[in-house]
Write a protein that holds these residues in place. Structure first.
Motif, PDB file in Angstrom:
ATOM      1  N   SER A  23      40.289  45.825  30.553  1.00 34.73           N
ATOM      2  CA  SER A  23      39.545  45.873  31.809  1.00 34.73           C
ATOM      3  C   SER A  23      38.241  45.092  31.718  1.00 34.73           C
ATOM      4  N   ASP A  24      37.918  44.386  32.813  1.00 32.75           N
ATOM      5  CA  ASP A  24      36.599  43.787  32.979  1.00 32.75           C
ATOM      6  C   ASP A  24      35.592  44.872  33.320  1.00 32.75           C
ATOM      7  N   PRO A  25      34.308  44.644  33.186  1.00 38.59           N
ATOM      8  CA  PRO A  25      33.301  45.613  33.616  1.00 38.59           C
ATOM      9  C   PRO A  25      33.433  45.858  35.112  1.00 38.59           C
ATOM     10  N   PRO A  26      33.318  47.110  35.559  1.00 38.20           N
ATOM     11  CA  PRO A  26      33.444  47.413  36.999  1.00 38.20           C
ATOM     12  C   PRO A  26      32.288  46.815  37.796  1.00 38.20           C
ATOM     13  N   ARG A  27      32.587  46.522  39.046  1.00 35.06           N
ATOM     14  CA  ARG A  27      31.588  45.972  39.952  1.00 35.06           C
ATOM     15  C   ARG A  27      31.441  46.925  41.147  1.00 35.06           C
ATOM     16  N   THR A  28      30.242  47.031  41.681  1.00 33.60           N
ATOM     17  CA  THR A  28      29.950  47.952  42.776  1.00 33.60           C
ATOM     18  C   THR A  28      29.312  47.200  43.929  1.00 33.60           C
ATOM     19  N   ILE A  29      29.810  47.472  45.151  1.00 41.21           N
ATOM     20  CA  ILE A  29      29.263  46.854  46.362  1.00 41.21           C
ATOM     21  C   ILE A  29      29.174  47.916  47.443  1.00 41.21           C
ATOM     22  N   SER A  30      28.047  47.953  48.156  1.00 37.06           N
ATOM     23  CA  SER A  30      27.871  48.871  49.282  1.00 37.06           C
ATOM     24  C   SER A  30      27.944  48.076  50.572  1.00 37.06           C
ATOM     25  N   ALA A  31      29.093  48.077  51.203  1.00 35.77           N
ATOM     26  CA  ALA A  31      29.296  47.335  52.456  1.00 35.77           C
ATOM     27  C   ALA A  31      30.661  47.719  53.007  1.00 35.77           C
ATOM     28  N   ARG A  32      30.867  47.452  54.300  1.00 36.92           N
ATOM     29  CA  ARG A  32      32.181  47.721  54.873  1.00 36.92           C
ATOM     30  C   ARG A  32      33.211  46.705  54.395  1.00 36.92           C
ATOM     31  N   ASN A  33      32.784  45.483  54.184  1.00 38.15           N
ATOM     32  CA  ASN A  33      33.683  44.413  53.749  1.00 38.15           C
ATOM     33  C   ASN A  33      33.521  44.138  52.266  1.00 38.15           C
ATOM     34  N   LEU A  34      34.633  43.952  51.612  1.00 36.59           N
ATOM     35  CA  LEU A  34      34.637  43.578  50.204  1.00 36.59           C
ATOM     36  C   LEU A  34      35.500  42.326  50.033  1.00 36.59           C
ATOM     37  N   PRO A  35      34.884  41.129  49.936  1.00 34.42           N
ATOM     38  CA  PRO A  35      35.655  39.911  49.685  1.00 34.42           C
ATOM     39  C   PRO A  35      35.757  39.663  48.181  1.00 34.42           C
ATOM     40  N   ILE A  36      36.959  39.283  47.739  1.00 31.08           N
ATOM     41  CA  ILE A  36      37.164  38.957  46.325  1.00 31.08           C
ATOM     42  C   ILE A  36      37.728  37.544  46.249  1.00 31.08           C
ATOM     43  N   ASN A  37      36.983  36.665  45.620  1.00 35.64           N
ATOM     44  CA  ASN A  37      37.346  35.255  45.539  1.00 35.64           C
ATOM     45  C   ASN A  37      38.617  35.072  44.717  1.00 35.64           C
ATOM     46  N   GLY A  38      39.491  34.186  45.207  1.00 41.07           N
ATOM     47  CA  GLY A  38      40.731  33.923  44.491  1.00 41.07           C
ATOM     48  C   GLY A  38      40.513  33.325  43.120  1.00 41.07           C
ATOM     49  N   PHE A  39      39.389  32.620  42.942  1.00 42.71           N
ATOM     50  CA  PHE A  39      39.097  32.023  41.638  1.00 42.71           C
ATOM     51  C   PHE A  39      38.976  33.097  40.570  1.00 42.71           C
ATOM     52  N   ASP A  40      38.407  34.270  40.959  1.00 46.05           N
ATOM     53  CA  ASP A  40      38.266  35.384  40.011  1.00 46.05           C
ATOM     54  C   ASP A  40      39.601  36.050  39.689  1.00 46.05           C
ATOM     55  N   LEU A  41      40.610  35.762  40.499  1.00 49.86           N
ATOM     56  CA  LEU A  41      41.921  36.406  40.321  1.00 49.86           C
ATOM     57  C   LEU A  41      42.970  35.447  39.773  1.00 49.86           C
ATOM     58  N   SER A  42      42.595  34.207  39.586  1.00 48.93           N
ATOM     59  CA  SER A  42      43.555  33.176  39.185  1.00 48.93           C
ATOM     60  C   SER A  42      43.565  33.037  37.666  1.00 48.93           C
ATOM     61  N   TYR A  43      44.643  33.525  37.064  1.00 44.37           N
ATOM     62  CA  TYR A  43      44.830  33.450  35.622  1.00 44.37           C
ATOM     63  C   TYR A  43      46.203  32.850  35.346  1.00 44.37           C
ATOM     64  N   SER A  44      46.484  32.667  34.106  1.00 39.17           N
ATOM     65  CA  SER A  44      47.781  32.132  33.726  1.00 39.17           C
ATOM     66  C   SER A  44      48.885  33.050  34.232  1.00 39.17           C
ATOM     67  N   ALA A  45      49.963  32.439  34.716  1.00 34.01           N
ATOM     68  CA  ALA A  45      51.046  33.210  35.330  1.00 34.01           C
ATOM     69  C   ALA A  45      51.677  34.202  34.366  1.00 34.01           C
ATOM     70  N   ASP A  46      51.583  33.961  33.071  1.00 36.10           N
ATOM     71  CA  ASP A  46      52.202  34.879  32.099  1.00 36.10           C
ATOM     72  C   ASP A  46      51.266  36.033  31.724  1.00 36.10           C
ATOM     73  N   THR A  47      50.150  36.120  32.428  1.00 31.52           N
ATOM     74  CA  THR A  47      49.203  37.217  32.173  1.00 31.52           C
ATOM     75  C   THR A  47      49.401  38.309  33.222  1.00 31.52           C
ATOM     76  N   ASP A  48      49.476  39.548  32.732  1.00 30.08           N
ATOM     77  CA  ASP A  48      49.606  40.688  33.644  1.00 30.08           C
ATOM     78  C   ASP A  48      48.226  40.990  34.232  1.00 30.08           C
ATOM     79  N   VAL A  49      48.088  40.713  35.541  1.00 31.28           N
ATOM     80  CA  VAL A  49      46.789  40.874  36.194  1.00 31.28           C
ATOM     81  C   VAL A  49      46.880  41.957  37.260  1.00 31.28           C
TER      82      VAL A  49
END
Length: 373
Positions: free
Chosen positions: A91-117
């Motif tokens: 696990s990465d360190p948890p992140r906390t946001i106080s808002a109604r909207n939570l956007p998560i950039n695809g760049f932060d989610l883009s890993y090698s296809a053989d990695t379980d994400v």
């Protein structure tokens, strides 16, 4: 020229395939979301927590398109998001946001296809105040493309009904009015000799539920109690109709049984089977019996309103015929009937009477002889 056309067609096919791939949904919800409270409606200000797990799907050589993003949203008041990315069980360190909207950039989610994400997301907040009872979003997940458009079929949402206190108070008043009318109806049916036991039990259940709804500050619980009360009152009203139909059927059957007894008396004891008055009684009796049969059919089918209507019709016909039969019997009187089955008794009685008369005559003559010496 032909080669150029083939190249253009090939490029077009590749472009279409790329576009199709980019339009695919690249996540799925894994397992069952954790929602607390797990069920039921919510009251304004009530604490709520929702947790979901998103597993990222293969996108070519990567786990998620880098030029896409995930857009999360909630209607909860004072929301706090906690999320972290899990890579192959780490696990990465948890992140906390106080808002109604939570956007998560695809760049932060883009890993090698053989990695379980996987993406772990939780949001906490309170149920919002509403001006009318309505559904609100606890959590919503969407995949957004590079043009900021929502990818088709990518929306996942959990909603829950938030109760408006004013609606609850109005519904309590409405339920009280209905309960009062129900009690009046039960008392009227009871006075008419109708069995109100089942209806009374449901009335008591409804009354208790309304009392609970009136005395709690938990408006969601009050709304549930009001639903219980409304269902109980509906059951009580149905039970009253059923009981009324059953009484009409029972009364009709009782009257028909009495008519049958009178007809039997006319036919057997008075030998009046061919008398027009008796034949008319039999015809009217059969009409009442037909209506009674229809009423019983409706009762068996649980069509209680129809059974009550048919029962009233059968009872009216039966009571009218019973009145007529009683009048005919009174007109005819008991009279004398020569019943062949009782012939030995009549003969015996006649012999006794003859002997008595003969004895009296003999005694008188004997006295006359004694006086003449």
């Amino acid at each position: 020229m032909r080669s150029a056309i083939k190249v253009l067609i090939g490029l077009l096919v590749i472009f279409c395939l790329v576009q199709a791939a980019s339009a695919a949904v690249n996540y799925k919800i894994t397992g069952t979301p954790d929602v607390n409270p797990s069920s039921g409606d919510l009251s304004p200000g009530q604490a709520v927590k929702v947790s979901v797990v998103l597993t990222l799907q293969d996108y070519g050589s990567y786990s998620f398109p880098a030029d896409h993003s995930l857009a999360l949203y909630t209607d909860l008041d004072n929301p706090v998001w906690n999320y972290y990315i899990e890579l192959a069980g780490r696990s990465d360190p948890p992140r906390t946001i106080s808002a109604r909207n939570l956007p998560i950039n695809g760049f932060d989610l883009s890993y090698s296809a053989d990695t379980d994400v996987r993406l772990m997301v939780a949001v906490e907040g309170t149920a919002p105040t509403v001006t009318a009872t309505q559904e609100k979003i606890l959590i919503r997940v969407r995949q957004v493309d590079e043009e900021k458009d929502v990818v088709d079929d990518s929306e996942y949402v959990i909603k829950r009904t938030i109760v408006n206190p004013q609606d609850v108070q109005a519904n309590i008043a409405t339920a009280q009015t209905r309960l009062t009318a129900l009690k009046t109806s039960i008392d009227e049916k009871l006075a008419a000799g109708i069995d109100t036991t089942a209806a009374q039990a449901k009335y008591d259940e409804a009354k208790a539920a309304i009392n609970r709804a009136s005395s709690t500050s938990d408006f969601a619980a009050a709304k549930a109690d009001l639903t219980t009360a409304q269902n109980a009152m509906s059951a009580a009203e149905t039970a009253l109709v059923q009981a009324e139909a059953q009484k009409e059927i029972n009364d009709a059957q009782s009257a028909i049984n009495q008519i049958d007894g009178i007809i039997t008396y006319f036919e057997v004891n008075r030998s009046m089977g061919t008398d027009q008055r008796v034949m008319n009684l039999k015809t009217q009796r059969d009409l009442a019996a037909q209506s009674l049969s229809l009423a019983n059919d409706q009762m068996n089918a649980k069509n209680y309103d129809a059974a009550r209507i048919k029962g009233v019709d059968a009872n009216q016909k039966a009571q009218s015929t019973l009145t007529l039969a009683t009048q005919v019997r009174e007109e005819i009187g008991e009279g004398f009937s020569l019943n062949l089955g009782s012939l030995p008794l009549y003969i015996g009685a006649g012999i006794v009477i003859v002997l008595i008369i003969g004895g009296i005559i003999y005694i008188r003559k004997k006295k006359q002889w004694d006086e003449l010496g």
